[in-house]
Design a protein around this motif. Structure first.
Motif, PDB file in Angstrom:
ATOM      1  N   GLU A  18      -7.569   5.268   3.135  1.00  0.00           N
ATOM      2  CA  GLU A  18      -6.470   6.229   3.083  1.00  0.00           C
ATOM      3  C   GLU A  18      -5.269   5.748   2.274  1.00  0.00           C
ATOM      4  O   GLU A  18      -4.282   6.470   2.137  1.00  0.00           O
ATOM      5  N   VAL A  19      -5.342   4.509   1.740  1.00  0.00           N
ATOM      6  CA  VAL A  19      -4.202   3.984   0.997  1.00  0.00           C
ATOM      7  C   VAL A  19      -4.638   3.591  -0.411  1.00  0.00           C
ATOM      8  O   VAL A  19      -5.825   3.357  -0.672  1.00  0.00           O
ATOM      9  N   GLY A  20      -3.671   3.543  -1.313  1.00  0.00           N
ATOM     10  CA  GLY A  20      -3.934   3.193  -2.690  1.00  0.00           C
ATOM     11  C   GLY A  20      -3.409   1.808  -3.032  1.00  0.00           C
ATOM     12  O   GLY A  20      -2.540   1.265  -2.354  1.00  0.00           O
ATOM     13  N   ALA A  21      -3.963   1.246  -4.111  1.00  0.00           N
ATOM     14  CA  ALA A  21      -3.560  -0.083  -4.566  1.00  0.00           C
ATOM     15  C   ALA A  21      -2.202  -0.025  -5.246  1.00  0.00           C
ATOM     16  O   ALA A  21      -1.814   0.989  -5.828  1.00  0.00           O
ATOM     17  N   HIS A  22      -1.509  -1.129  -5.190  1.00  0.00           N
ATOM     18  CA  HIS A  22      -0.180  -1.224  -5.762  1.00  0.00           C
ATOM     19  C   HIS A  22      -0.024  -2.649  -6.287  1.00  0.00           C
ATOM     20  O   HIS A  22      -0.496  -3.593  -5.661  1.00  0.00           O
TER      21      HIS A  22
ATOM     22  N   ARG B   5      -2.720   7.538  -0.155  1.00  0.00           N
ATOM     23  CA  ARG B   5      -3.428   8.062  -1.327  1.00  0.00           C
ATOM     24  C   ARG B   5      -2.910   9.438  -1.746  1.00  0.00           C
ATOM     25  O   ARG B   5      -3.004   9.805  -2.909  1.00  0.00           O
ATOM     26  N   ASP B   6      -2.355  10.193  -0.800  1.00  0.00           N
ATOM     27  CA  ASP B   6      -1.865  11.521  -1.146  1.00  0.00           C
ATOM     28  C   ASP B   6      -0.399  11.501  -1.571  1.00  0.00           C
ATOM     29  O   ASP B   6       0.192  12.546  -1.840  1.00  0.00           O
TER      30      ASP B   6
ATOM     31  N   VAL C 236       0.829  -1.199   0.000  1.00  0.00           N
ATOM     32  CA  VAL C 236       0.000   0.000   0.000  1.00  0.00           C
ATOM     33  C   VAL C 236       0.865   1.250   0.000  1.00  0.00           C
ATOM     34  O   VAL C 236       2.011   1.240   0.450  1.00  0.00           O
TER      35      VAL C 236
ATOM     36  N   ASP D  88       5.738   6.220  -5.505  1.00  0.00           N
ATOM     37  CA  ASP D  88       5.598   4.948  -4.806  1.00  0.00           C
ATOM     38  C   ASP D  88       6.681   4.745  -3.758  1.00  0.00           C
ATOM     39  O   ASP D  88       6.825   3.640  -3.213  1.00  0.00           O
TER      40      ASP D  88
ATOM     41  N   ARG E 188       2.810  11.233  -3.924  1.00  0.00           N
ATOM     42  CA  ARG E 188       3.036  11.555  -5.334  1.00  0.00           C
ATOM     43  C   ARG E 188       3.886  10.503  -6.045  1.00  0.00           C
ATOM     44  O   ARG E 188       3.939  10.466  -7.266  1.00  0.00           O
TER      45      ARG E 188
ATOM     46  N   GLY F 253      -7.965  -1.847 -10.884  1.00  0.00           N
ATOM     47  CA  GLY F 253      -8.217  -0.407 -10.959  1.00  0.00           C
ATOM     48  C   GLY F 253      -7.514   0.273 -12.099  1.00  0.00           C
ATOM     49  O   GLY F 253      -7.849   1.421 -12.447  1.00  0.00           O
ATOM     50  N   THR F 254      -6.545  -0.391 -12.713  1.00  0.00           N
ATOM     51  CA  THR F 254      -5.839   0.183 -13.861  1.00  0.00           C
ATOM     52  C   THR F 254      -6.750   0.156 -15.081  1.00  0.00           C
ATOM     53  O   THR F 254      -7.283  -0.907 -15.425  1.00  0.00           O
TER      54      THR F 254
END
Length: 417
Positions: free
Chosen positions: A118-122, A37-38, A34, A42, A40, A176-177
């Motif tokens: 609060e986190v994004g997928a990776h 989300r904010d 993870v 990885d 910029r 999500g891509t």
């Protein structure tokens, strides 16, 4: 020998708010990577497990509490964890289960929890090789009848070995891509010769894939019974397919550009250990497999898949109906001496069941592009630009509820000029 799995009987419920009884209780604990989300870049990617609607920064917690296990969960991918092997996987799972159920551990663990929102997928691991099999007899038979009417639906070798093809690891993307509509040579209705352009028959394929951790030596054959010694866990997979491009190119060497543009996988890897309660016998293999493909039952997994297009469920394929087991895919892949590599991805091929509402592709659901399927964005023969496909799955969990596998989602974008 694999270390023993955590014993769930008699465990207190997890203290994480909302997690007890959910599809992400302590009997699941899927692995992922993870980033805030904010963020910029990885650079802040962290190895984590999901618990309820939270993620636990395992890397940070292990660095403080379990330095003996910390090396396996450092870095920005699951690669080190994959390579660490089943003893480490079991040790981490046992420690995390204890930490998330023992109230006395809460003051130490809770600061490392973050809300999932609060986190994004990776993409959780580096894909080494990608192999896609053709393991569902219902899918293979239905497609055979559509493509070869009047002939036997299955080639004679289909029940002798798990048929597969080698895909492009570099086009595997995380859920999500967006998926750009591919172009290729295809023969349009009424045309005698192929023309180059965007596919008119973009399809989805609902699949289950297995993530290899421990490699094998070149020339060594890995038996089917060694699945848990090499495979960390399972991800759902959508093998997007340009059917018209595939139809023109696939003879005599099989799929190439029709399937090389995008393959979507879940951001969370469900451990095999979380699916012990979902083990089930295979539906039956006739003729009996060759000795190197023999398995001890139960060799299958009862996963209930769901396919949605535009927010509407169009199919519910049962993985339990799949003919070839994951252990047999592993054994066949290595039977000629090809080595396993950390990060190999072994996909089942389209999962389909015997029912008309259990087919894992639009090719089958539309009976060969003849009968439209009702979706949340109108009737469809094939996917159109703007359509979102979502794959979900659940399985029986050790605590009596349902484990909810990480979903796979992707939205179709127009072809590029």
């Amino acid at each position: 020998m694999t270390a023993p799995l955590p014993a769930y009987a008699g465990l207190p419920p997890t203290w994480v708010p909302g997690a007890a009884g959910s599809g992400h209780d302590v009997d699941h604990l899927p692995w992922g990577v993870v980033v805030p989300r904010d963020a910029r870049t990885d650079e802040g990617a962290r190895v984590a497990v999901r618990i309820g609607d939270h993620v636990l920064d395992v890397a940070a917690l292990a660095g403080r509490e379990r330095p003996d296990l910390a090396a396996a969960v450092q870095g920005q991918t699951l690669d080190a964890l994959l390579a660490a092997g089943p003893r480490t996987w079991a040790a981490l799972r046992g420690w995390l289960t204890d930490a998330l159920t023992r109230e006395a551990a809460r003051p130490v663990v809770e600061p490392h929890l973050r809300p999932l929102a609060e986190v994004g997928a990776h993409l959780p691991f580096t894909v080494a090789d990608y192999v896609d099999f053709y393991a569902s007899e219902h899918h293979a038979s239905h497609v055979g009848r559509l493509f070869r009417p009047g002939q036997p639906p299955l080639p004679p070798q289909w029940r002798r070995l798990p048929v597969g093809y080698h895909g492009r690891a570099g086009t595997v993307v995380v859920s999500g891509t967006p998926v750009v509509r591919p172009c290729g040579l295809r023969v349009l209705p009424g045309d005698d010769a192929p023309t180059f352009g965007p596919t008119r028959r973009l399809d989805l394929e609902a699949e289950v894939a297995f993530v290899v951790g421990v490699p094998s030596e070149p020339g060594a054959r890995v038996p089917a019974a060694a699945l848990a010694e090499h495979v960390l866990g399972v991800v759902l997979l959508d093998d997007w397919s340009a059917r018209d491009v595939q139809a023109y190119e696939y003879v005599p060497l099989g799929p190439f550009l029709g399937k090389s543009f995008a393959t979507s996988v879940a951001a969370w890897v469900t451990p095999l250990a979380a699916l012990e309660a979902a083990r089930c016998p295979l539906p039956g293999q006739d003729p009996p497999p060759a000795p190197h493909l023999a398995v001890d039952e139960p060799a299958g997994y009862d996963l209930a898949l769901e396919v949605a297009v535009g927010g509407t469920v169009v199919s519910r394929p049962p993985y339990a109906a799949t003919y070839w087991s994951p252990g047999q895919l592993l054994a066949h892949l290595t039977s000629g001496g090809a080595p396993l590599r950390t990060g190999d991805l072994l996909a089942s091929g389209t999962v389909s069941g015997p029912g008309a509402d259990e087919r894992g592709s639009l090719l089958e659901l539309t009976d060969g592009w003849r009968v439209p399927v009702a979706t949340g964005r109108g009737e469809r023969l094939a996917l159109e630009d703007g359509d979102e496909v979502v794959l979900r799955a659940t399985a029986a969990g050790a605590l009596g509820g349902r484990v909810q596998l990480g979903e796979v989602a992707g939205t179709v974008l127009p072809a590029r000029p």
